[in-house]
Design a protein around this motif. Structure first.
Motif, PDB file in Angstrom:
ATOM      1  N   LEU A 401       0.826  -1.202   0.000  1.00  0.00           N
ATOM      2  CA  LEU A 401       0.000   0.000   0.000  1.00  0.00           C
ATOM      3  C   LEU A 401       0.864   1.257   0.000  1.00  0.00           C
ATOM      4  CD1 LEU A 401      -2.846  -0.922   2.517  1.00  0.00           C
ATOM      5  CD2 LEU A 401      -2.840  -1.106   0.025  1.00  0.00           C
ATOM      6  N   ASN A 402       0.313   2.320  -0.542  1.00  0.00           N
ATOM      7  CA  ASN A 402       0.998   3.604  -0.632  1.00  0.00           C
ATOM      8  C   ASN A 402       0.188   4.644   0.148  1.00  0.00           C
ATOM      9  OD1 ASN A 402       2.805   5.678  -1.839  1.00  0.00           O
ATOM     10  ND2 ASN A 402       0.929   6.324  -2.858  1.00  0.00           N
ATOM     11  N   LEU A 403       0.881   5.559   0.835  1.00  0.00           N
ATOM     12  CA  LEU A 403       0.190   6.614   1.577  1.00  0.00           C
ATOM     13  C   LEU A 403       0.441   7.945   0.879  1.00  0.00           C
ATOM     14  CD1 LEU A 403      -1.542   7.106   4.097  1.00  0.00           C
ATOM     15  CD2 LEU A 403       0.569   7.608   5.344  1.00  0.00           C
ATOM     16  N   PRO A 404      -0.562   8.492   0.169  1.00  0.00           N
ATOM     17  CA  PRO A 404      -0.382   9.780  -0.507  1.00  0.00           C
ATOM     18  C   PRO A 404       0.039  10.863   0.478  1.00  0.00           C
ATOM     19  CG  PRO A 404      -2.426   8.732  -1.201  1.00  0.00           C
ATOM     20  CD  PRO A 404      -1.913   7.945  -0.030  1.00  0.00           C
ATOM     21  N   PRO A 405       0.901  11.795   0.063  1.00  0.00           N
ATOM     22  CA  PRO A 405       1.394  12.844   0.968  1.00  0.00           C
ATOM     23  C   PRO A 405       0.290  13.621   1.688  1.00  0.00           C
ATOM     24  CG  PRO A 405       2.648  12.849  -1.071  1.00  0.00           C
ATOM     25  CD  PRO A 405       1.528  11.875  -1.270  1.00  0.00           C
ATOM     26  N   SER A 406      -0.835  13.857   0.995  1.00  0.00           N
ATOM     27  CA  SER A 406      -1.903  14.643   1.607  1.00  0.00           C
ATOM     28  C   SER A 406      -2.565  13.920   2.788  1.00  0.00           C
ATOM     29  CB  SER A 406      -2.970  14.979   0.560  1.00  0.00           C
ATOM     30  OG  SER A 406      -3.544  13.794   0.024  1.00  0.00           O
ATOM     31  N   TYR A 407      -2.332  12.612   2.902  1.00  0.00           N
ATOM     32  CA  TYR A 407      -2.936  11.836   3.978  1.00  0.00           C
ATOM     33  C   TYR A 407      -1.955  11.540   5.123  1.00  0.00           C
ATOM     34  CZ  TYR A 407      -7.236  10.734   1.399  1.00  0.00           C
ATOM     35  OH  TYR A 407      -8.438  10.805   0.750  1.00  0.00           O
ATOM     36  N   LEU A 408      -0.695  11.951   4.992  1.00  0.00           N
ATOM     37  CA  LEU A 408       0.315  11.576   5.980  1.00  0.00           C
ATOM     38  C   LEU A 408      -0.071  12.005   7.389  1.00  0.00           C
ATOM     39  CD1 LEU A 408       3.714  12.272   4.157  1.00  0.00           C
ATOM     40  CD2 LEU A 408       2.925  10.075   5.064  1.00  0.00           C
ATOM     41  N   LEU A 409      -0.376  13.294   7.564  1.00  0.00           N
ATOM     42  CA  LEU A 409      -0.688  13.803   8.893  1.00  0.00           C
ATOM     43  C   LEU A 409      -2.049  13.297   9.376  1.00  0.00           C
ATOM     44  CD1 LEU A 409       0.555  15.461  11.101  1.00  0.00           C
ATOM     45  CD2 LEU A 409      -0.473  17.511  10.127  1.00  0.00           C
ATOM     46  N   ILE A 410      -2.991  13.147   8.455  1.00  0.00           N
ATOM     47  CA  ILE A 410      -4.311  12.605   8.812  1.00  0.00           C
ATOM     48  C   ILE A 410      -4.162  11.181   9.331  1.00  0.00           C
ATOM     49  CG2 ILE A 410      -6.558  11.901   7.904  1.00  0.00           C
ATOM     50  CD1 ILE A 410      -6.303  14.207   5.881  1.00  0.00           C
ATOM     51  N   HIS A 411      -3.366  10.372   8.630  1.00  0.00           N
ATOM     52  CA  HIS A 411      -3.164   8.970   9.008  1.00  0.00           C
ATOM     53  C   HIS A 411      -2.491   8.879  10.371  1.00  0.00           C
ATOM     54  CE1 HIS A 411      -2.263   4.692   8.620  1.00  0.00           C
ATOM     55  NE2 HIS A 411      -1.014   4.963   8.932  1.00  0.00           N
ATOM     56  N   ARG A 412      -1.445   9.675  10.572  1.00  0.00           N
ATOM     57  CA  ARG A 412      -0.725   9.638  11.845  1.00  0.00           C
ATOM     58  C   ARG A 412      -1.634  10.059  13.001  1.00  0.00           C
ATOM     59  NH1 ARG A 412       1.338  13.789  15.358  1.00  0.00           N
ATOM     60  NH2 ARG A 412       2.518  14.864  13.749  1.00  0.00           N
ATOM     61  N   THR A 413      -2.472  11.080  12.761  1.00  0.00           N
ATOM     62  CA  THR A 413      -3.377  11.555  13.803  1.00  0.00           C
ATOM     63  C   THR A 413      -4.435  10.501  14.127  1.00  0.00           C
ATOM     64  OG1 THR A 413      -3.057  13.829  13.038  1.00  0.00           O
ATOM     65  CG2 THR A 413      -4.967  13.404  14.436  1.00  0.00           C
ATOM     66  N   TRP A 414      -4.987   9.879  13.100  1.00  0.00           N
ATOM     67  CA  TRP A 414      -6.011   8.852  13.320  1.00  0.00           C
ATOM     68  C   TRP A 414      -5.415   7.679  14.090  1.00  0.00           C
ATOM     69  CZ3 TRP A 414     -10.592   8.252   9.615  1.00  0.00           C
ATOM     70  CH2 TRP A 414     -11.499   7.326  10.113  1.00  0.00           C
ATOM     71  N   LEU A 415      -4.209   7.236  13.706  1.00  0.00           N
ATOM     72  CA  LEU A 415      -3.563   6.122  14.390  1.00  0.00           C
ATOM     73  C   LEU A 415      -3.289   6.476  15.845  1.00  0.00           C
ATOM     74  CD1 LEU A 415      -2.442   3.280  13.945  1.00  0.00           C
ATOM     75  CD2 LEU A 415      -0.233   4.304  13.391  1.00  0.00           C
ATOM     76  N   ALA A 416      -2.794   7.700  16.085  1.00  0.00           N
ATOM     77  CA  ALA A 416      -2.539   8.137  17.455  1.00  0.00           C
ATOM     78  C   ALA A 416      -3.843   8.242  18.241  1.00  0.00           C
ATOM     79  CB  ALA A 416      -1.815   9.481  17.452  1.00  0.00           C
ATOM     80  N   GLY A 417      -4.905   8.715  17.580  1.00  0.00           N
ATOM     81  CA  GLY A 417      -6.204   8.805  18.232  1.00  0.00           C
ATOM     82  C   GLY A 417      -6.716   7.443  18.663  1.00  0.00           C
ATOM     83  N   LEU A 418      -6.538   6.426  17.801  1.00  0.00           N
ATOM     84  CA  LEU A 418      -6.920   5.063  18.175  1.00  0.00           C
ATOM     85  C   LEU A 418      -6.119   4.596  19.391  1.00  0.00           C
ATOM     86  CD1 LEU A 418      -7.220   3.274  14.701  1.00  0.00           C
ATOM     87  CD2 LEU A 418      -9.085   3.894  16.246  1.00  0.00           C
ATOM     88  N   GLY A 419      -4.825   4.970  19.414  1.00  0.00           N
ATOM     89  CA  GLY A 419      -3.995   4.605  20.551  1.00  0.00           C
ATOM     90  C   GLY A 419      -4.519   5.189  21.846  1.00  0.00           C
ATOM     91  N   VAL A 420      -4.934   6.459  21.821  1.00  0.00           N
ATOM     92  CA  VAL A 420      -5.474   7.108  23.021  1.00  0.00           C
ATOM     93  C   VAL A 420      -6.777   6.439  23.453  1.00  0.00           C
ATOM     94  CG1 VAL A 420      -6.427   9.250  23.945  1.00  0.00           C
ATOM     95  CG2 VAL A 420      -4.355   9.314  22.558  1.00  0.00           C
ATOM     96  N   LEU A 421      -7.664   6.149  22.505  1.00  0.00           N
ATOM     97  CA  LEU A 421      -8.941   5.509  22.834  1.00  0.00           C
ATOM     98  C   LEU A 421      -8.724   4.139  23.465  1.00  0.00           C
ATOM     99  CD1 LEU A 421     -10.936   6.476  19.620  1.00  0.00           C
ATOM    100  CD2 LEU A 421     -11.319   7.353  21.931  1.00  0.00           C
ATOM    101  N   CYS A 422      -7.698   3.419  22.985  1.00  0.00           N
ATOM    102  CA  CYS A 422      -7.417   2.094  23.549  1.00  0.00           C
ATOM    103  C   CYS A 422      -6.750   2.212  24.917  1.00  0.00           C
ATOM    104  CB  CYS A 422      -6.549   1.284  22.588  1.00  0.00           C
ATOM    105  SG  CYS A 422      -7.432   0.788  21.083  1.00  0.00           S
ATOM    106  N   GLN A 423      -5.991   3.274  25.159  1.00  0.00           N
ATOM    107  CA  GLN A 423      -5.473   3.524  26.499  1.00  0.00           C
ATOM    108  C   GLN A 423      -6.626   3.817  27.463  1.00  0.00           C
ATOM    109  OE1 GLN A 423      -2.661   6.727  25.668  1.00  0.00           O
ATOM    110  NE2 GLN A 423      -0.953   5.370  26.101  1.00  0.00           N
ATOM    111  N   LEU A 424      -7.617   4.543  26.977  1.00  0.00           N
ATOM    112  CA  LEU A 424      -8.788   4.857  27.799  1.00  0.00           C
ATOM    113  C   LEU A 424      -9.652   3.628  28.071  1.00  0.00           C
ATOM    114  CD1 LEU A 424      -9.978   8.230  26.224  1.00  0.00           C
ATOM    115  CD2 LEU A 424      -9.364   7.890  28.628  1.00  0.00           C
ATOM    116  N   GLU A 425      -9.553   2.610  27.201  1.00  0.00           N
ATOM    117  CA  GLU A 425     -10.423   1.426  27.311  1.00  0.00           C
ATOM    118  C   GLU A 425     -11.882   1.880  27.352  1.00  0.00           C
ATOM    119  OE1 GLU A 425      -9.499  -1.950  27.842  1.00  0.00           O
ATOM    120  OE2 GLU A 425      -7.334  -1.795  28.071  1.00  0.00           O
ATOM    121  N   CYS A 426     -12.266   2.715  26.377  1.00  0.00           N
ATOM    122  CA  CYS A 426     -13.597   3.324  26.401  1.00  0.00           C
ATOM    123  C   CYS A 426     -14.507   2.733  25.333  1.00  0.00           C
ATOM    124  CB  CYS A 426     -13.485   4.834  26.200  1.00  0.00           C
ATOM    125  SG  CYS A 426     -12.934   5.315  24.541  1.00  0.00           S
TER     126      CYS A 426
END
Length: 444
Positions: A401-426
């Motif tokens: 898979l390829n990650l277009p440049p315009s999605y780089l920051l969006i992808h990183r933020t979404w992945l980090a957001g999932l990490g926070v939600l899983c830390q919360l166990e919510c």
């Protein structure tokens, strides 16, 4: 540690010592195993000492080193438990703290940046910092009009340190891999390098924060403090009175608090782009403050630090992103692959198995398939282990898979957001929130 160490040779030496330290401890551990000490006990000891060295070094150096550490901290929930245990305290410690600089240094910066009459506007300043981050620290103060304010002051030499650290960390990314197994540091550092100028520009940060403050003014769930004054290396904003950051909920919150603040966190991440045309792209828990109601029950969520934002040309997250998620949630792998090709996620001559692509994207798709989704460390670890296991078909798909440049920051933020939600166990109504706020997800 009085400021950001500015000697490139000294900083480089400390960063270069990280993989060497791990190798040395591993060799000693091998000797202990030969001597009869249990392998599990030896590995735990190695990981504990490695965590201490890694995050102490990243925290004390501040700059790009600490920023990488903070980004890793939100992915803590993805680490295997035998690793997460020794690392957890050191990871989360980076979310709220760093060594302070002297009060006189702070006053000198204020005078240089805001002028010799700064005391006539900032009539009181706390001598010690209330918070610290990768490139600056925050003091509480009082403005001339009586408002309590937060005064963020950039560390001397932060620009040079940030640039130097990221360059060195990029070179060390491959050799440092054993320190954080399963996390590819190279693209993470590369994305940070691309945004370094924006992070150092307090005028740009002030513009973003003003926009968010205006968009969320009077909101019953989200609070964004407004900007009071800004200089080249000083940013003064309204003070946000809060007992703790969201890290406290992760550490000891009730299930009701976890679910409540987790839902507000998701709502802010997805409604922000629609309201402001920008995505808050630094979702570690230290940037989110809890604001309990008067009776002590869960209340509003405060949001800080707008140095890292993605400016979205469509004034919202890409419509294609919502559409592709909807297709994935509906379980049509062929249509999903066709859509991914159109958006540049799969290049023209690359052959993929459609079902395996859908399986690979499970961490993003699964939460959208039910009315309420329960995020957990166990779920995150299972997804993380699967896509990083060379024996699993998902690993091969990921390489194609390829990650277009315009999605780089969006992808990183979404992945980090999932990490926070899983830390919360919510548990959160993820599908409903995306239907309301993610363009393309609801369909026609």
């Amino acid at each position: 540690m009085t400021d950001v160490p500015r000697k490139a040779v000294a900083r480089t030496a400390r960063l270069a010592a990280l993989p060497l330290g791990y190798a040395g401890r591993s060799a000693i551990g091998f000797g202990k195993r030969i001597g009869g000490k249990p392998a599990e006990a030896v590995m735990t000891e190695i990981q504990q000492r490695t965590a201490e060295q890694l995050f102490r070094t990243l925290g004390e150096l501040k700059g790009g080193a600490m920023k990488v550490g903070q980004m890793l901290s939100v992915l803590e929930s993805a680490f295997p438990e035998e690793m997460a245990g020794p690392y957890r305290d050191h990871l989360t410690r980076l979310q709220d703290a760093a060594p302070p600089m002297p009060t006189q240094t702070v006053r000198d910066i204020l005078e240089d940046d805001l002028g010799p009459d700064w005391r006539q506007r900032l009539v009181w300043l706390d001598g010690g910092p209330t918070a610290a981050a990768s490139i600056g620290q925050v003091h509480r103060g009082r403005w001339v009009d009586g408002r309590d304010v937060a005064v963020k002051v950039q560390y001397p030499g932060a620009a040079d340190a940030l640039t130097s650290d990221l360059r060195q960390l990029s070179l060390l990314a491959r050799t440092a891999a054993p320190l954080v197994p399963g996390v590819d540091l190279k693209p993470l550092v590369a994305e940070l390098q691309a945004r370094v100028v924006d992070e150092l520009d307090y005028h740009l940060e002030a513009e973003a924060q003003r926009t968010f403050a205006e968009a969320f003014r009077g909101d019953p769930e989200i609070v964004v403090p407004d900007v009071v004054e800004v200089g080249r290396t000083v940013l003064v904003t309204e003070w946000l009175e809060s007992p703790a950051s969201m890290a406290s909920i992760i550490a000891e919150g009730t299930q009701a608090e976890r679910d409540h603040y987790g839902e507000l966190f998701v709502r802010f991440l997805f409604s922000g782009p629609v309201r402001t045309g920008m995505l808050h792209a630094d979702p570690h828990p230290g940037n989110y403050r809890i604001l309990p109601a008067e009776d002590g029950s869960p209340g509003r969520l405060g949001v800080l630090d707008f140095g890292a934002v993605a400016r979205l040309p469509e004034r919202g997250l890409p419509e294609a992103m919502g559409r592709l998620l909807r297709i994935g949630a509906n379980g049509d792998p062929d249509e999903l692959v066709e859509g991914l090709r159109r958006e540049g996620f799969i290049k023209d001559r690359v052959t993929v198995d459609s079902a395996q692509v859908l399986d690979y994207l499970a961490p993003f798709v699964e939460p959208t398939k039910v009315e309420r989704f329960r995020f957990s460390r166990e779920w995150m670890r299972a997804q993380f282990a699967r896509v990083n296991d060379p024996r699993d078909p998902a690993f091969t798909v990921g390489m194609k898979l390829n990650l277009p440049p315009s999605y780089l920051l969006i992808h990183r933020t979404w992945l980090a957001g999932l990490g926070v939600l899983c830390q919360l166990e919510c548990e959160a109504p993820f599908r409903q929130i995306l239907t309301e706020s993610l363009p393309g997800f609801a369909g026609d």
